[in-house]
Design a protein around this motif. Structure first.
Motif, PDB file in Angstrom:
ATOM      1  N   MET A 120      81.031  78.580 -26.765  1.00  0.00           N
ATOM      2  CA  MET A 120      79.549  79.137 -26.822  1.00  0.00           C
ATOM      3  C   MET A 120      78.719  77.802 -26.560  1.00  0.00           C
ATOM      4  O   MET A 120      78.970  76.932 -27.561  1.00  0.00           O
ATOM      5  CB  MET A 120      79.240  79.926 -27.853  1.00  0.00           C
ATOM      6  N   SER A 121      77.829  77.712 -25.854  1.00  0.00           N
ATOM      7  CA  SER A 121      77.205  76.367 -25.817  1.00  0.00           C
ATOM      8  C   SER A 121      75.687  76.641 -26.641  1.00  0.00           C
ATOM      9  O   SER A 121      74.815  76.685 -25.985  1.00  0.00           O
ATOM     10  CB  SER A 121      76.737  75.809 -24.177  1.00  0.00           C
ATOM     11  N   CYS A 122      75.869  76.921 -27.828  1.00  0.00           N
ATOM     12  CA  CYS A 122      74.605  77.279 -28.425  1.00  0.00           C
ATOM     13  C   CYS A 122      73.982  76.051 -29.324  1.00  0.00           C
ATOM     14  O   CYS A 122      74.266  75.854 -30.520  1.00  0.00           O
ATOM     15  CB  CYS A 122      74.913  78.122 -29.528  1.00  0.00           C
ATOM     16  N   ILE A 123      73.596  75.167 -28.432  1.00  0.00           N
ATOM     17  CA  ILE A 123      73.027  74.087 -29.132  1.00  0.00           C
ATOM     18  C   ILE A 123      71.434  73.804 -28.824  1.00  0.00           C
ATOM     19  O   ILE A 123      71.356  74.364 -27.609  1.00  0.00           O
ATOM     20  CB  ILE A 123      73.877  72.774 -28.808  1.00  0.00           C
TER      21      ILE A 123
END
Lengths: 190, 572
Positions: free
Chosen positions: A1-4
């Motif tokens: 998950m590219s939750c940045i």
């Protein structure tokens, strides 16, 4: 998950990567993809290579997590009221001198130790072996030979107990326990 | 139907009070539309940029009461830079001109200036009620104008606003002839008020039923007030210190014996817990208790207090109540409908104050529970599944696990199954906030089961665009969707563009949506305002269409792009 929070700022070129808020585990770089895929059924802590990327146990990672903007979702009003409470308990103490009429030497106490007037007055009673009378807003203290007073930041001699505790604690410079007979009109009904 | 005289229709419509119902009524036919709009007294506008004051008043000339909401919900959490908008000033100016009969104004998340308040106070002769929730931009000077000029004021309710307190005399500005006050809440103000003025105001307000004081009001003043207001139903206590004095304690007890009518308590900002037992008779009758600003009440004192609250329907509390305290709540408060547990510390993540166990206890002990806001450090699927089984009646369920993306600590799995159980069981769920480690699966469940869902808040969740698609396609009644830090991009955003016309608004921040995607949406949907904004006031709007947008807020509107957007906001 590219939750940045890699969501970029515009053409501003502020280069804030060093300070940008990131939402993966502290010490991870790039997307959280490896972070998520490694989490299926396995303990996370073992996946990270960096030293302080543990599972939230050490101070650095806690601090990093605490910095995610808008998280936890608490209204600013409530968040600010916490901070005020924390700010109201400074790490250093509020030490003030305490003098008592007739006593040969002064004492010092830390106002921070007490949460309010009851605790403070009781401590004074114990420290100097006397009793403080009953307080009323109109008449001050009745029923004792002594009155608890303090000098505020303007240098005025004030009766303890009239103002809210925080206000007292922040404006009090020293305490004085004075003989009631010496105080005219300060508020004594003996 | 056409043969009913309009007076009869109007009479019937008087019984139709909810906004939803009145909106439905107005779309039946032209006659009904006409009668409804002329007889409408109360209007609710969920997004102040969806319509403007002039058009609103053109449609509802008989307006007496207006509710306006401004900034997006995430503005409450500092995610919207200052200056974004939601200024009430143009509304008040327009209302002052065309609606002199205005009586009530309720604002949420709007910017209110002192000038607006002054204009408000002098423009509406019959003005009765002002409620400001989570607003900012004004000072006690504005309140002074309201106090001085609104001679028939019944209600002044300030909830969690950021007010510039000039420590003045605003309370003293209430006219001596103003005796109509029924509700006064100034608990969010930081400065002192004149005690004598306050006591006097209470004494000359025989209809006062709600009074919420701020922390500066001393215990002694409180006693004086209570003596003068025996009919209070809702009391917010300021300071509750000073307990070593037996006489004061006795006085308080005596005063409270007369207080048979108090049903709601809040405040307790500074608390000396030893005085609490004097209040136990009051606690026995309470239906609503808010101790969420009272960290001074904890441990055994808190538990003792709770044991007296057998009639409680609503409880707001801090997480220092612990699972142990929640078990006491579950055993005592059988009428409980709403529970909110707020965090008492923001940093120390491992101080497990409340966990899933506490929530499970409440769910099994309180059969009427329908609304929960719960901050905790960890949650298990097992707990959520049990809660779902015990409580099929949830209308609102908001769970915030303080550590983003935290999995079930026992199984190390995601919390999809737990939250899925909630939506499956709670057929009447209207508001849902989810947290912890979540994959696309939970969104599949939400799309499948959450048929009544109107508002959904998501953070740090999901894996692919499909997730957002499940929600958009499945939740037919969705009105507000707010998403932060999820991997949803243009594909998700553009999947069902027409859907956004059926919703009030969509917020997406720190997702994968690009400028190009937003522009495309804006092109296709002229009835939407698609606004993008930078992280803060200094940001420039990106030029490159492949760049990700840090914050996007879109909403349906009848009036096109707004004219008051600051530099850091761009309507595409």
């Amino acid at each position: 998950m590219s939750c940045i929070a890699n969501s970029t700022k515009g053409g501003g070129g502020l280069h804030l990567e060093d300070t940008e808020l990131r939402l993966g585990l502290p010490g991870t770089k790039g997307t959280g993809k490896e972070f998520l895929s490694s989490s299926r059924g396995s303990k996370r802590a073992s996946e990270e290579g960096d030293s302080d990327a543990g599972r939230g146990d050490d101070q650095a990672s806690l601090a990093a997590k605490a910095q995610v903007v808008g998280w936890p979702p608490i209204r600013s009003y409530r968040r600010n009221s916490f901070q005020q409470k924390k700010a109201a308990e400074p790490a250093g103490g509020i030490y003030v001198k305490v003098s008592m009429d007739g006593a040969p030497y002064l004492r010092k106490i830390d106002l921070n130790v007490y949460n309010g007037y009851p605790g403070l007055l009781k401590a004074l009673e114990d420290m100097f072996k006397f009793t403080i009378g009953d307080y009323s807003e109109q008449e001050g203290y009745r029923g004792s030979e002594f009155l608890p007073t303090y000098e505020d930041k303007d240098g005025d001699l004030m009766l303890i107990g009239d103002v809210p505790w925080e206000m007292f604690a922040s404006s009090c410079r020293r305490l004085r326990i004075i003989r009631a007979s010496d105080a005219k009109g300060l508020g004594c009904g003996v | 139907m056409n043969y009913f005289p309009e007076e009869v229709l109007e009479h019937i419509f008087d019984c139709v009070t909810s906004h939803k119902d009145r909106n439905a009524v107005s779309s039946v036919c032209k006659t009904w539309y006409k009668v409804e709009r002329e007889s409408r007294r109360r209007v609710f506008i969920g997004n102040c940029y969806a319509i403007n004051a002039e058009r609103m008043m053109a449609r509802f000339p008989g307006l007496r009461s207006l509710v306006l909401k401004g900034k997006p919900h995430f503005a409450d959490f500092n995610m919207v830079p200052p200056g974004w908008g939601a200024f009430v000033d143009p509304w008040i100016k327009a209302l002052a001109k065309a609606c002199p009969g205005l009586e009530e104004l309720r604002l949420k998340r709007m910017v209110v200036s002192d000038e607006s308040l002054e204009l408000l106070s002098t423009s509406f002769v019959n003005f009765k009620s002002l409620v400001l929730i989570s607003c900012e931009g004004f000072s006690t000077d504005g309140l002074a104008a309201i106090a001085a000029n609104c001679r028939h004021l019944r209600e002044l309710d300030l909830q969690e606003n950021e007010v510039d307190d000039h420590k003045g005399h605003w309370l003293s500005c209430f006219s001596e002839i103003c005796t109509s006050l029924e509700s006064l809440n100034f608990s969010c103000l930081k400065g002192e008020v004149n005690s004598a003025a306050l006591v006097n105001l209470v004494a000359r307000s025989p209809n006062l039923r709600t009074l919420r004081l701020n922390h500066q009001v001393s215990f002694d003043t409180l006693l004086k007030i209570l003596v003068n207001a025996p009919h209070l139903v809702d009391l917010g206590i300021g300071s509750f210190v000073r307990d070593s004095n037996a006489e004061i304690y006795r006085k308080l007890k005596n005063v409270l014996l007369k207080y048979v009518s108090i049903r709601s308590l809040s405040g307790f900002f500074n608390v000396s817990p030893r005085c609490l037992p004097a209040m136990y008779p009051v606690f026995m009758n309470l239906t609503s208790l808010n101790l969420s600003y009272a960290p001074g009440i904890h441990g055994n004192e808190l538990i003792k207090l709770i044991r007296h609250c057998k009639k409680l329907q609503r409880l707001w509390i801090l997480d220092n109540v612990g699972d142990k305290g929640l078990r006491v709540v579950a055993a005592t408060c059988k009428e409980l409908e709403e529970l909110r547990v707020f965090p008492s510390h923001l940093e120390e993540a491992e101080n497990a104050a409340v966990t899933g166990e506490g929530l499970v206890a409440i769910s099994s002990g309180c059969p009427k529970l329908n609304s929960v806001l719960y901050f905790c450090h960890q949650m298990t699927n097992a707990a959520l599944i049990t809660v779902a089984k015990n409580c099929p009646n949830f209308i609102r369920f908001r769970l915030c696990i303080l550590d983003p993306q935290k999995p079930d600590p026992v199984t190390m799995e995601s919390l999809d199954e737990g939250f899925g159980a909630i939506v499956q069981s709670c057929k009447r769920l209207r508001r849902f906030s989810i947290s912890g480690l979540l994959t696309d699966r939970v969104f599949l469940y939400i799309g499948m089961y959450a048929e009544q869902l109107e508002m959904l808040s998501i953070a740090f969740a999901g894996d692919t665009d499909a997730a957002m698609g499940y929600v958009l396609r499945g939740c037919k009644k969705l009105k507000k969707l707010e998403i932060r830090d999820c991997p949803f991009g243009d594909k998700a955003l553009l999947m069902d563009m027409g859907k956004y016309e059926t919703m009030r608004s969509l917020w997406m921040s720190s997702c994968e949506v690009t400028l190009g995607g937003c522009k495309k949406l804006a092109r296709h949907m002229p009835s939407l305002n698609v606004e993008i904004m930078g992280e803060n006031e200094m940001d420039n709007i990106p030029d490159d269409e492949t760049q990700k947008v840090s914050k996007m807020f879109l909403y349906r509107t009848l009036i096109g792009p707004r004219q008051d957007a600051p530099d850091f906001v761009c309507t595409l």
